[in-house]
Motif scaffolding. Structure first.
Motif, PDB file in Angstrom:
ATOM      1  N   LYS A  19     -14.415  15.813   7.971  1.00  0.00           N
ATOM      2  CA  LYS A  19     -15.141  14.570   8.223  1.00  0.00           C
ATOM      3  C   LYS A  19     -14.456  13.738   9.306  1.00  0.00           C
ATOM      4  N   LEU A  20     -13.121  13.680   9.225  1.00  0.00           N
ATOM      5  CA  LEU A  20     -12.378  12.903  10.219  1.00  0.00           C
ATOM      6  C   LEU A  20     -12.522  13.514  11.608  1.00  0.00           C
ATOM      7  N   ARG A  21     -12.490  14.867  11.687  1.00  0.00           N
ATOM      8  CA  ARG A  21     -12.662  15.528  12.981  1.00  0.00           C
ATOM      9  C   ARG A  21     -14.062  15.282  13.542  1.00  0.00           C
ATOM     10  N   SER A  22     -15.033  15.193  12.635  1.00  0.00           N
ATOM     11  CA  SER A  22     -16.431  15.012  13.066  1.00  0.00           C
ATOM     12  C   SER A  22     -16.801  13.546  13.252  1.00  0.00           C
ATOM     13  N   GLY A  23     -15.871  12.638  12.922  1.00  0.00           N
ATOM     14  CA  GLY A  23     -16.151  11.214  13.058  1.00  0.00           C
ATOM     15  C   GLY A  23     -17.012  10.649  11.959  1.00  0.00           C
ATOM     16  N   ILE A  24     -17.076  11.360  10.806  1.00  0.00           N
ATOM     17  CA  ILE A  24     -17.881  10.880   9.679  1.00  0.00           C
ATOM     18  C   ILE A  24     -17.048   9.929   8.834  1.00  0.00           C
ATOM     19  N   LYS A  25     -17.627   8.813   8.452  1.00  0.00           N
ATOM     20  CA  LYS A  25     -16.909   7.845   7.631  1.00  0.00           C
ATOM     21  C   LYS A  25     -16.707   8.387   6.221  1.00  0.00           C
ATOM     22  N   THR A  26     -15.542   8.119   5.661  1.00  0.00           N
ATOM     23  CA  THR A  26     -15.242   8.553   4.298  1.00  0.00           C
ATOM     24  C   THR A  26     -14.911   7.346   3.435  1.00  0.00           C
ATOM     25  N   ASN A  27     -14.757   7.599   2.152  1.00  0.00           N
ATOM     26  CA  ASN A  27     -14.444   6.519   1.213  1.00  0.00           C
ATOM     27  C   ASN A  27     -12.938   6.302   1.060  1.00  0.00           C
ATOM     28  N   ILE A  28     -12.151   6.837   2.012  1.00  0.00           N
ATOM     29  CA  ILE A  28     -10.699   6.681   1.943  1.00  0.00           C
ATOM     30  C   ILE A  28     -10.339   5.200   2.088  1.00  0.00           C
ATOM     31  N   ARG A  29      -9.479   4.721   1.229  1.00  0.00           N
ATOM     32  CA  ARG A  29      -9.083   3.319   1.254  1.00  0.00           C
ATOM     33  C   ARG A  29      -7.598   3.193   1.578  1.00  0.00           C
ATOM     34  N   LEU A  30      -7.223   2.062   2.154  1.00  0.00           N
ATOM     35  CA  LEU A  30      -5.817   1.768   2.432  1.00  0.00           C
ATOM     36  C   LEU A  30      -5.241   0.976   1.272  1.00  0.00           C
ATOM     37  N   GLN A  31      -3.970   1.191   0.992  1.00  0.00           N
ATOM     38  CA  GLN A  31      -3.357   0.513  -0.140  1.00  0.00           C
ATOM     39  C   GLN A  31      -1.919   0.137   0.191  1.00  0.00           C
ATOM     40  N   GLN A  32      -1.469  -0.978  -0.394  1.00  0.00           N
ATOM     41  CA  GLN A  32      -0.102  -1.443  -0.218  1.00  0.00           C
ATOM     42  C   GLN A  32       0.814  -0.784  -1.253  1.00  0.00           C
ATOM     43  N   LEU A  33       2.030  -0.470  -0.824  1.00  0.00           N
ATOM     44  CA  LEU A  33       3.013   0.081  -1.752  1.00  0.00           C
ATOM     45  C   LEU A  33       3.691  -1.037  -2.548  1.00  0.00           C
ATOM     46  N   ARG A  34       4.291  -0.663  -3.649  1.00  0.00           N
ATOM     47  CA  ARG A  34       5.062  -1.640  -4.436  1.00  0.00           C
ATOM     48  C   ARG A  34       6.189  -2.214  -3.567  1.00  0.00           C
ATOM     49  N   GLU A  35       6.387  -3.513  -3.645  1.00  0.00           N
ATOM     50  CA  GLU A  35       7.460  -4.138  -2.863  1.00  0.00           C
ATOM     51  C   GLU A  35       8.817  -3.661  -3.347  1.00  0.00           C
ATOM     52  N   PHE A  36       9.762  -3.583  -2.418  1.00  0.00           N
ATOM     53  CA  PHE A  36      11.093  -3.074  -2.741  1.00  0.00           C
ATOM     54  C   PHE A  36      11.783  -3.915  -3.819  1.00  0.00           C
ATOM     55  N   ASP A  37      12.347  -3.226  -4.830  1.00  0.00           N
ATOM     56  CA  ASP A  37      13.139  -3.829  -5.899  1.00  0.00           C
ATOM     57  C   ASP A  37      12.364  -4.894  -6.677  1.00  0.00           C
ATOM     58  N   GLN A  38      11.043  -4.693  -6.749  1.00  0.00           N
ATOM     59  CA  GLN A  38      10.201  -5.619  -7.502  1.00  0.00           C
ATOM     60  C   GLN A  38       9.462  -4.853  -8.599  1.00  0.00           C
ATOM     61  N   PRO A  39       9.192  -5.486  -9.752  1.00  0.00           N
ATOM     62  CA  PRO A  39       8.442  -4.799 -10.813  1.00  0.00           C
ATOM     63  C   PRO A  39       7.011  -4.515 -10.367  1.00  0.00           C
ATOM     64  N   SER A  40       6.433  -3.443 -10.932  1.00  0.00           N
ATOM     65  CA  SER A  40       5.082  -3.054 -10.526  1.00  0.00           C
ATOM     66  C   SER A  40       4.030  -3.996 -11.092  1.00  0.00           C
ATOM     67  N   ASN A  41       4.352  -4.671 -12.242  1.00  0.00           N
ATOM     68  CA  ASN A  41       3.403  -5.586 -12.900  1.00  0.00           C
ATOM     69  C   ASN A  41       2.046  -4.899 -13.090  1.00  0.00           C
ATOM     70  N   ASN A  42       0.993  -5.479 -12.521  1.00  0.00           N
ATOM     71  CA  ASN A  42      -0.349  -4.920 -12.715  1.00  0.00           C
ATOM     72  C   ASN A  42      -0.799  -4.038 -11.542  1.00  0.00           C
ATOM     73  N   LEU A  43       0.134  -3.641 -10.698  1.00  0.00           N
ATOM     74  CA  LEU A  43      -0.198  -2.813  -9.550  1.00  0.00           C
ATOM     75  C   LEU A  43      -0.720  -1.444 -10.009  1.00  0.00           C
ATOM     76  N   ALA A  44      -1.789  -0.980  -9.374  1.00  0.00           N
ATOM     77  CA  ALA A  44      -2.352   0.344  -9.684  1.00  0.00           C
ATOM     78  C   ALA A  44      -2.543   1.108  -8.378  1.00  0.00           C
ATOM     79  N   TYR A  45      -2.259   2.408  -8.408  1.00  0.00           N
ATOM     80  CA  TYR A  45      -2.472   3.265  -7.245  1.00  0.00           C
ATOM     81  C   TYR A  45      -3.766   4.052  -7.446  1.00  0.00           C
ATOM     82  N   TYR A  46      -4.499   4.277  -6.352  1.00  0.00           N
ATOM     83  CA  TYR A  46      -5.763   5.006  -6.419  1.00  0.00           C
ATOM     84  C   TYR A  46      -5.608   6.359  -5.720  1.00  0.00           C
ATOM     85  N   GLN A  47      -5.981   7.404  -6.440  1.00  0.00           N
ATOM     86  CA  GLN A  47      -5.842   8.746  -5.899  1.00  0.00           C
ATOM     87  C   GLN A  47      -6.680   8.904  -4.629  1.00  0.00           C
ATOM     88  N   GLY A  48      -6.046   9.456  -3.593  1.00  0.00           N
ATOM     89  CA  GLY A  48      -6.716   9.637  -2.313  1.00  0.00           C
ATOM     90  C   GLY A  48      -6.526   8.485  -1.358  1.00  0.00           C
TER      91      GLY A  48
END
Length: 429
Positions: free
Chosen positions: A296-325
């Motif tokens: 899809k990326l080679r063909s220029g087709i839009k995907t549902n891929i999302r950007l996400q922030q990583l956990r801040e350094f030396d900070q608790p994760s609290n309610n942070l959730a990671y999404y597969q993909g």
């Protein structure tokens, strides 16, 4: 007479009468090399770049991928080398042992002299391997090709088939040298791209190098393709199961690419009957999903891929959730910004996690930088990563294994400082 012990077995060397029988002489030389591997194991473990040496042995088919993984799980170079030598002693044939010596000579000639017990620059080893290579190439040519007037085969086609059959590397110059010994009427002109007047007895199996465009497939073709892949990669019984599931559930390539791990298991497990849906199946399905995304990326087709922030350094994760993909891209360019290292693994292994953590810890301490190691994120290049996740595991056991690993590699007054530099593992779901 010398006598040493490794893994509860005694190895002994003593003066014996020389033999004129070449096979007996060769057998005695192999035994001597095995003995010297054990005798000089401490010196071998001190050589730099053991990881590079292991990769070269794997490339030459001396050890397998499983052997390499097993060796790398050891914490110290000494235990890694001991496991490698045990594998060679127990399972390697004469050719593999000579390849071991050749690769060792390419990196550390003095250590190779100790193993071979001779100062001949490896001439006997090279001669043995040349003879084995010649015998194999000639046998391959006899068994796979026949003379055929006005026929021709591309040089690279024969070369690739030869290396696949050998499971190793053969110089094209060697193939060109041995070819006329079997097919004296065949012609090969320098700069030509084919061997002429020969053809295959039966065409070799070819695997497609180009990835198939699954997005353009009909539902029928897509279900057949997925079934074929699962049958080849896992086991033949899965072919019809996955083909039927894709077709009856009307799962197109676009729908398949967006399915989560839980959805894949829920849909396909119903069609497997008595076969359990396991990690191997999930791994292959995830690879297929990734192929569709890349297409899809080679063909220029839009995907549902999302950007996400990583956990801040030396900070608790609290309610942070990671999404597969999801795609993550840490901040870079500033020397004061903590570094981020990504690692993926199919099945959680506390020993491997502890070892990789220790390596990262040592690297951060040596460069005086802060950093976080993320397991379950695939490294994609340009500092980016894709969240894949890992299976369930006991984080407490992993923390204990990491502490055990640190205490084994650091001691004395340094240990408290090292322990103060590391934080407990945080599990983010």
């Amino acid at each position: 007479m010398e006598k040493i012990m490794l893994n509860g077995e005694y190895f002994m060397i003593k003066l014996v009468e020389a033999s004129d029988d070449e096979s007996e002489s060769q057998s005695g030389r192999i035994t001597l090399i095995k003995f010297n591997m054990t005798k000089w194991i401490r010196q071998l473990s001190r050589m730099p770049n053991i990881s590079i040496f292991l990769k070269r042995l794997k490339h030459e088919n001396v050890i397998t991928e499983a052997h390499m993984s097993d060796i790398e799980n050891e914490y110290s170079y000494g235990s890694q080398m001991e496991k490698l030598i045990l594998i060679i002693q127990q399972s390697a044939d004469s050719t593999s042992i000579y390849r071991f010596c050749k690769e060792l000579r390419n990196m550390h000639p003095q250590l190779a002299d100790l193993l071979e017990n001779k100062n001949t620059d490896g001439k006997e080893t090279d001669e043995y391997l040349r003879n084995v290579e010649q015998e194999f190439v000639l046998e391959f040519l006899r068994n796979t090709l026949i003379e055929c007037l006005n026929c021709h085969i591309p040089c690279d086609e024969i070369h690739i088939a030869l290396e696949e059959d050998l499971h190793g590397h053969v110089e094209f110059s060697a193939l060109k040298t041995y070819f006329p010994q079997i097919f004296s009427n065949s012609t090969f002109v320098e700069g030509d791209k084919s061997f002429r007047d020969v053809t295959w007895k039966s065409p070799p199996h070819k695997e497609a190098n180009e990835k198939v465009d699954m997005l353009s497939m009909t539902l029928d073709d897509f279900s057949t393709h997925i079934g074929d892949i699962m049958g080849q990669e896992i086991k033949p019984e899965l072919r019809d199961c996955f083909q039927k599931a894709i077709y009856e559930e009307a799962i197109t390539a676009n729908i398949f690419e967006e399915m989560k791990s839980s959805q894949l298991k829920e849909v396909f497990a119903e069609y497997l009957g008595s076969i359990n849906y396991g990690k191997g199946m999930e791994h292959v399905l995830k690879k297929l999903q990734q192929e569709i995304r890349e297409n899809k990326l080679r063909s220029g087709i839009k995907t549902n891929i999302r950007l996400q922030q990583l956990r801040e350094f030396d900070q608790p994760s609290n309610n942070l959730a990671y999404y597969q993909g999801a795609i993550v891209k840490p901040q870079t360019g500033n020397l004061l910004v903590p570094v981020h290292e990504f690692r993926t693994l199919i099945a959680p292994n506390k020993h491997w996690i502890a070892k990789e953590t220790l390596r990262f810890l040592a690297a951060c301490m040596n460069s005086r930088k802060n950093g976080t190691m993320h397991f379950g994120i695939r490294r994609d290049g340009d500092g980016c990563g894709t969240i894949e996740g890992i299976g369930m595991f006991n984080s407490k056991e992993v923390d204990e294994e990491i502490s055990k690993c640190i205490k084994k590699c650091f001691y004395g007054e340094h240990l408290p400082f090292v322990m103060s530099c590391i934080r407990e593992m945080q599990v983010i779901v």
